[in-house]
Motif scaffolding. Structure first.
Motif, PDB file in Angstrom:
ATOM      1  N   ASN A   1       7.217   2.228  32.059  1.00 25.68           N
ATOM      2  CA  ASN A   1       7.745   3.532  32.455  1.00 25.68           C
ATOM      3  C   ASN A   1       7.391   3.867  33.900  1.00 25.68           C
ATOM      4  O   ASN A   1       8.221   4.400  34.647  1.00 25.68           O
TER       5      ASN A   1
ATOM      6  N   PHE B   1      13.825   4.766  29.440  1.00 25.72           N
ATOM      7  CA  PHE B   1      12.487   5.226  29.097  1.00 25.72           C
ATOM      8  C   PHE B   1      12.068   4.685  27.736  1.00 25.72           C
ATOM      9  O   PHE B   1      12.865   4.632  26.804  1.00 25.72           O
TER      10      PHE B   1
ATOM     11  N   THR C   1       3.464   8.230  31.517  1.00 23.72           N
ATOM     12  CA  THR C   1       3.976   8.924  30.335  1.00 23.72           C
ATOM     13  C   THR C   1       5.284   9.661  30.635  1.00 23.72           C
ATOM     14  O   THR C   1       5.605  10.671  30.008  1.00 23.72           O
TER      15      THR C   1
ATOM     16  N   GLU D   1       9.142   5.226  24.611  1.00 22.07           N
ATOM     17  CA  GLU D   1       8.200   6.218  24.104  1.00 22.07           C
ATOM     18  C   GLU D   1       6.775   5.755  24.420  1.00 22.07           C
ATOM     19  O   GLU D   1       6.308   4.753  23.908  1.00 22.07           O
ATOM     20  N   SER D   2       6.109   6.510  25.258  1.00 21.75           N
ATOM     21  CA  SER D   2       4.827   6.066  25.798  1.00 21.75           C
ATOM     22  C   SER D   2       3.609   6.664  25.111  1.00 21.75           C
ATOM     23  O   SER D   2       2.492   6.226  25.364  1.00 21.75           O
TER      24      SER D   2
ATOM     25  N   VAL E   1       8.258  16.910  22.100  1.00 20.17           N
ATOM     26  CA  VAL E   1       8.836  16.091  23.177  1.00 20.17           C
ATOM     27  C   VAL E   1      10.255  15.628  22.870  1.00 20.17           C
ATOM     28  O   VAL E   1      10.865  14.918  23.667  1.00 20.17           O
TER      29      VAL E   1
ATOM     30  N   GLY F   1       5.261  14.008  32.338  1.00 20.34           N
ATOM     31  CA  GLY F   1       4.696  13.668  31.043  1.00 20.34           C
ATOM     32  C   GLY F   1       3.201  13.853  30.904  1.00 20.34           C
ATOM     33  O   GLY F   1       2.675  13.899  29.792  1.00 20.34           O
TER      34      GLY F   1
ATOM     35  N   ARG G   1       8.989  10.908  30.637  1.00 16.41           N
ATOM     36  CA  ARG G   1       9.870  11.110  29.482  1.00 16.41           C
ATOM     37  C   ARG G   1      10.979  12.109  29.801  1.00 16.41           C
ATOM     38  O   ARG G   1      10.952  12.777  30.827  1.00 16.41           O
ATOM     39  N   TYR G   2      11.947  12.184  28.910  1.00 25.34           N
ATOM     40  CA  TYR G   2      13.050  13.149  28.993  1.00 25.34           C
ATOM     41  C   TYR G   2      12.788  14.214  27.949  1.00 25.34           C
ATOM     42  O   TYR G   2      12.821  13.949  26.739  1.00 25.34           O
TER      43      TYR G   2
END
Length: 430
Positions: A101, A190, A293, A192-193, A251, A263, A295-296
Motif C-alpha cells: 500500500n 488498495f 494503512t 486491506e492493511s 472503514v 489511514g 485506504r478508501y
C-alpha cells in the motif's frame, strides 16, 4: 552478530550496492552515468518513545561518477525493514500488504496529485517471503523533525496538521471529481492493511477489549461522571465488546464522502519544520508520511484518529472548532482551487455541517483506536512483540494502568466528548 548488526550489514553490502547497480541511485537524476558506490554508512534509528512496527535505519551514501571521478553525489536515506519475528506474527501484522500500500501511495497517488515535494522522496521497495523493505529520503537532513512531545500536540502544531490533512483530502476529492476512472483505478489496488487478517485471540485483542473498559471506569470516577448517563455507558460497553468489529465496520467506504485516506494520521506519522528564526519552537510547515494503512473510506477516520491520539482535552475543550474549521476550510479551498469552482457551488455534502455530522458518526472509531493505543504513547513499550508471551491477566492489568492518571484523564474526557456529540446529532450506539 545480533539482528541489528545483521540488518546493517545487509543494507551496506547488499541493498545499497544493488540499488546503485540498478541505477536507482545515480549521480544525476534520470541519467545512466555509471555511478560507483564510494561510501556507505548505516545506523539504526532509536525510536525515542515513538511506536513503530517496522525497524528504521538511516544510511549515508556517497556515489562517484565512473566517467568523471571528480563528480560525486551524497544521499541521506531512511530504510524501513520488517523486524525479525515468527511467520505467524509476520502474517498477522500483514507486512506485505502494508508495504504494498505504501508503495502505491508513493508511486501512483502522490505523483498523480502532483505534489511529490510535499512528501518524503521515494527511492525503492521490495517484498520477499518474510521480508519487506522500503527506501525513502531522510527528511531530517532537510530540517524536518518529529513533534517535540509524544502526545497532546500544542495548538499551533494541531492547526498545521489539520490543514495538511484537509489539503490531502481536498486533493484526493479533486481527483475523484475530475478523473473518476483514474481515481477508481488507484483505489482498486488498495489491499486491506489492518483488518485483512483475523487476529483471533492474539494479545492485542485483549488490549482492545480492555481499553474501553478502563475508559468507562475512569469516567465514572471523573468530574464528568454526572454529565454522562449510565445507560449511555452501558451501551458503549456493549458496543465495545467487539472493538475489532467496530473498527472494521467504520472503514467500509460510504458514498458520497468516501475518499483516499492516510489511514493512520496521528502524531507518530507527522513531521514538522521549524523555520521561524524569531521563534524556533514555532512550527512553520508539516509533512505526513508512513502510508502503510492507506485506504478508501470516510475522511473522518483520519480526522477522528488524529484528534483522539494526538490532541489533549485541554486543547480540544477550548479549540476543537478552530481545529475542525482549519481542516475543513483547507479541504474546501484545495478542492475548489483544483476543480475551479466556487465553494457555494459545491454539493451540500461538502458543507461544514455535513462534515461535522460525519465526525459525530466516526468519533467512535477514533475512540476505539485511542482507548488501546494511547497507553503506548503515554508510556512506551520497549518490545511490542513481547506482549505475545504475557498471560491474559498480565495484559489486562497492564492495560488498566499503563499511562497512569494522565491517560485516565484523557480517556474520561474522550467518553464525555463522544456522548455530547452523539447527543447533539442524535447518534445511537448500536
Amino acid at each position: 552478530m545480533n539482528d541489528t548488526a545483521k540488518t546493517i550489514n545487509y543494507i551496506e553490502t547488499e541493498l545499497i550496492p544493488a540499488m546503485v547497480k540498478r541505477r536507482v541511485l545515480t549521480i544525476a537524476d534520470g541519467e545512466d552515468d555509471g555511478a560507483l558506490l564510494d561510501y556507505v554508512d548505516v545506523k539504526a534509528l532509536q525510536p525515542d518513545g515513538t511506536f513503530m512496527l517496522t525497524v528504521l535505519f538511516k544510511a549515508k551514501v556517497t556515489l562517484r561518477s565512473q566517467k568523471d571521478g571528480t563528480k560525486t553525489r551524497e544521499y541521506h536515506l531512511a530504510v524501513k525493514v520488517t523486524p525479525p519475528c515468527s511467520e505467524e506474527m509476520y502474517m498477522s501484522c500483514q507486512f506485505d500488504t502494508l508495504f504494498e500500500n505504501e508503495t502505491i501511495a508513493y508511486t501512483e497517488i502522490i505523483p498523480t496529485l502532483g505534489k511529490a515535494h510535499l512528501y518524503p522522496r521515494y527511492h525503492y521497495s521490495h517484498r520477499k517471503p518474510r521480508e519487506a523493505v522500503m527506501v525513502l529520503g531522510d527528511f531530517s537532513v532537510d530540517g524536518w523533525k518529529m513533534a517535540p512531545v509524544i502526545v497532546n500536540l500544542p495548538l499551533d502544531h494541531c492547526l498545521l496538521a489539520a490543514r495538511e490533512l484537509g489539503r490531502f483530502h481536498g486533493e484526493c476529492y479533486a481527483l475523484k471529481e475530475k478523473n473518476r476512472s483514474s481515481f477508481d483505478s488507484i483505489i482498486g489496488k488498495f489491499k486491506e492493511s489492518r483488518f485483512g487478517a483475523d487476529i483471533g485471540e492474539m494479545s492485542w485483542m485483549e488490549v482492545m477489549k480492555t481499553g474501553p473498559k478502563r475508559a468507562i471506569k475512569v469516567l465514572r470516577e471523573s468530574p464528568f461522571k454526572d454529565a454522562v448517563p449510565e445507560d449511555y455507558l452501558q451501551k458503549l460497553a456493549k458496543v465495545m465488546e467487539d472493538p475489532w468489529g467496530v473498527q472494521k465496520r467504520s472503514v467500509i467506504p460510504k458514498e458520497p464522502l468516501a475518499v483516499i485516506c492516510h489511514g493512520d494520521y496521528l502524531r507518530n506519522n507527522i513531521a514538522f519544520k521549524y523555520a521561524d528564526k524569531m521563534d524556533p519552537a514555532k512550527p512553520t510547515n508539516v509533512m505526513m508520511f508512513d502510508f502503510q494503512t492507506l485506504r478508501y473510506a470516510s475522511p473522518m477516520i483520519d480526522f477522528s484518529v488524529f484528534i483522539a491520539n494526538s490532541t489533549g482535552y485541554d486543547v480540544r475543550e477550548k479549540h476543537f472548532e478552530t481545529i475542525f474549521q482549519a481542516y475543513h476550510g483547507e479541504l474546501v479551498r484545495t478542492l475548489c482551487s483544483i476543480i475551479q469552482t466556487n465553494p457555494n457551488d459545491l454539493p451540500q455534502y461538502y458543507s461544514y455541517d455535513s462534515f461535522r455530522r460525519e465526525y459525530a458518526r466516526y468519533i467512535l472509531y477514533g475512540f476505539a483506536i485511542a482507548s488501546s493505543f494511547l497507553m503506548i504513547l503515554h508510556e512506551p513499550v520497549e518490545d511490542t512483540f513481547a506482549m505475545e508471551n504475557m498471560a491474559k491477566e498480565e495484559i489486562i492489568e497492564d492495560t488498566m494502568k499503563r499511562g497512569g492518571p494522565s491517560l485516565d484523564k484523557e480517556l474520561a474526557a474522550m467518553v464525555y466528548e463522544m456522548y455530547e456529540l452523539h447527543e447533539q446529532y442524535g447518534i445511537v450506539l448500536e
